[in-house]
Design a protein around this motif. Structure first.
Motif, short mmCIF file in Angstrom:
data_model
loop_
_atom_site.label_atom_id
_atom_site.label_comp_id
_atom_site.label_asym_id
_atom_site.label_seq_id
_atom_site.Cartn_x
_atom_site.Cartn_y
_atom_site.Cartn_z
N ALA A 1 -9.45 4.30 -4.87
CA ALA A 1 -8.62 5.24 -5.62
C ALA A 1 -7.83 6.14 -4.67
O ALA A 1 -6.63 6.39 -4.88
N LYS A 2 -8.49 6.64 -3.65
CA LYS A 2 -7.79 7.49 -2.68
C LYS A 2 -6.79 6.68 -1.86
O LYS A 2 -5.76 7.21 -1.42
N ALA A 3 -7.09 5.40 -1.66
CA ALA A 3 -6.23 4.57 -0.82
C ALA A 3 -4.90 4.23 -1.48
O ALA A 3 -3.90 3.99 -0.78
N LEU A 4 -4.85 4.19 -2.80
CA LEU A 4 -3.64 3.74 -3.49
C LEU A 4 -2.40 4.55 -3.12
O LEU A 4 -1.36 3.97 -2.77
N PRO A 5 -2.42 5.87 -3.19
CA PRO A 5 -1.21 6.61 -2.80
C PRO A 5 -0.89 6.50 -1.31
O PRO A 5 0.28 6.57 -0.92
N VAL A 6 -1.92 6.33 -0.48
CA VAL A 6 -1.68 6.10 0.95
C VAL A 6 -0.92 4.80 1.14
O VAL A 6 0.08 4.72 1.87
N GLN A 7 -1.39 3.74 0.47
CA GLN A 7 -0.70 2.45 0.56
C GLN A 7 0.73 2.54 0.04
O GLN A 7 1.65 1.94 0.62
N ALA A 8 0.93 3.27 -1.04
CA ALA A 8 2.27 3.38 -1.62
C ALA A 8 3.23 4.03 -0.63
O ALA A 8 4.39 3.60 -0.50
N LEU A 9 2.77 5.05 0.09
CA LEU A 9 3.63 5.71 1.06
C LEU A 9 3.88 4.80 2.26
O LEU A 9 5.01 4.72 2.77
N ILE A 10 2.84 4.10 2.71
CA ILE A 10 3.03 3.16 3.81
C ILE A 10 4.04 2.08 3.42
O ILE A 10 4.89 1.70 4.23
N GLU A 11 3.95 1.60 2.20
CA GLU A 11 4.90 0.57 1.76
C GLU A 11 6.34 1.09 1.84
O GLU A 11 7.26 0.37 2.27
N ARG A 12 6.57 2.33 1.44
CA ARG A 12 7.91 2.89 1.54
C ARG A 12 8.39 2.92 2.98
O ARG A 12 9.56 2.63 3.27
N LEU A 13 7.49 3.26 3.89
CA LEU A 13 7.84 3.28 5.31
C LEU A 13 8.18 1.89 5.83
O LEU A 13 9.16 1.70 6.57
N LEU A 14 7.38 0.91 5.45
CA LEU A 14 7.62 -0.46 5.90
C LEU A 14 8.93 -1.01 5.34
O LEU A 14 9.65 -1.74 6.04
N ARG A 15 9.24 -0.65 4.13
CA ARG A 15 10.51 -1.10 3.54
C ARG A 15 11.71 -0.49 4.25
O ARG A 15 12.77 -1.11 4.37
N ILE A 16 11.56 0.73 4.73
CA ILE A 16 12.61 1.35 5.54
C ILE A 16 12.82 0.53 6.83
O ILE A 16 13.96 0.29 7.23
N CYS A 17 11.74 0.09 7.43
CA CYS A 17 11.85 -0.74 8.64
C CYS A 17 12.63 -2.03 8.35
O CYS A 17 13.47 -2.45 9.15
N LEU A 18 12.35 -2.64 7.23
CA LEU A 18 13.02 -3.89 6.89
C LEU A 18 14.47 -3.66 6.47
O LEU A 18 15.32 -4.54 6.65
N ALA A 19 14.76 -2.47 5.95
CA ALA A 19 16.13 -2.19 5.54
C ALA A 19 17.07 -2.05 6.75
O ALA A 19 18.27 -2.22 6.61
#
Length: 259
Positions: A241-259
């Motif tokens: 449960a605590k990990a979900l928002p952490v993962q969501a923020l990491i995903e946004r960061l990784l998508r910036i890298c790919l952009a």
């Protein structure tokens, strides 16, 4: 045994998790103090955070099996300090993050054993890392190397007080372009759930500094997470449960890298 696992992706993003492993070979563990055999300074569960995201995004993932206590893959093979003048663990460290000895008296590895560990564990990981970066760059013309790390929130030997929740490191801007760093920092600073530092106590370890060559099409970024945001630091238990928002923020960061 397999020294590492490499999943080859289809996009120009390689996620390296050099401290994810916790395995300590029996001959080494037998000479260690009991507390050290648990490998408490592992970057616990970072693969569990990153691998689902890598699958969705199509990124490559490289992770070791062995603990950083065997050999630290994020330290230079010559053993020189990452943060001169500060106390820190080493390539084949004799102390943990609590400052206590890892080995029983008289049982620390000698120079020959250190070299064997470099040959058997360190070099294969770095060979795989370099080869995967070369493959992705050849296919796409550019690549981002993302260094995924985590640490306890309070480690008095390394820093005073509580570490910020998300610590972005780019070797003070040398390992990636200024545009990428700015976009990642803006993303982190736009949210209010987690505290953030950019090139603070953690500026990026050896891998970020060595492989980040933005002028040559390889950008490298390190993210150091505070573990209490996704797990219980005492028991090492993962908290989905605590990990979900952490993962969501990491995903946004990784998508910036790919952009």
């Amino acid at each position: 045994m397999d020294m590492f696992t490499l999943h080859r992706g289809r996009v120009p993003l390689l996620i390296s998790l050099p401290h994810d492993g916790s395995f300590i070979p029996a001959d080494i563990a037998a000479r260690m103090r009991p507390a050290a055999r648990r490998s408490p300074d592992t970057d616990w569960h970072v693969a569990r955070l990153y691998e689902p995201l890598a699958e969705v995004l199509g990124a490559s993932v490289l992770k070791p099996r062995a603990s950083r206590y065997v050999v630290d893959l994020n330290r230079p093979a010559d053993g020189h300090a990452l943060y001169p003048g500060r106390r820190e663990t080493g390539l084949v460290s004799l102390i943990g993050f609590d400052g206590e000895a890892l080995y029983r008296d008289g049982e620390a590895p000698d120079a020959a054993e250190v070299q064997r560990r470099i040959n058997d564990f360190w070099q294969p990981y770095h060979d795989a890392l370099a080869q995967e970066l070369a493959r992705l760059r050849a296919e796409h013309g550019r690549v981002v190397l993302w260094e995924g790390h985590s640490i306890r929130g309070h480690v008095p030997m390394l820093f005073e007080g509580k570490l910020p929740d998300f610590n972005l490191g780019t070797a003070a801007g040398a390992s990636c372009g200024s545009d990428l760093q700015a976009r990642l920092a803006d993303c982190l600073q736009a949210q209010s759930q987690y505290s953030v530092a950019v090139n603070g106590r953690f500026k990026g370890g050896y891998i970020t500094r060595h492989y980040g060559r933005p002028d040559d099409g390889v950008q490298a970024v390190q993210l150091e997470l505070v573990q209490l945001n996704y797990m219980d630091e005492a028991s090492f238990a993962y908290d989905p449960a605590k990990a979900l928002p952490v993962q969501a923020l990491i995903e946004r960061l990784l998508r910036i890298c790919l952009a």
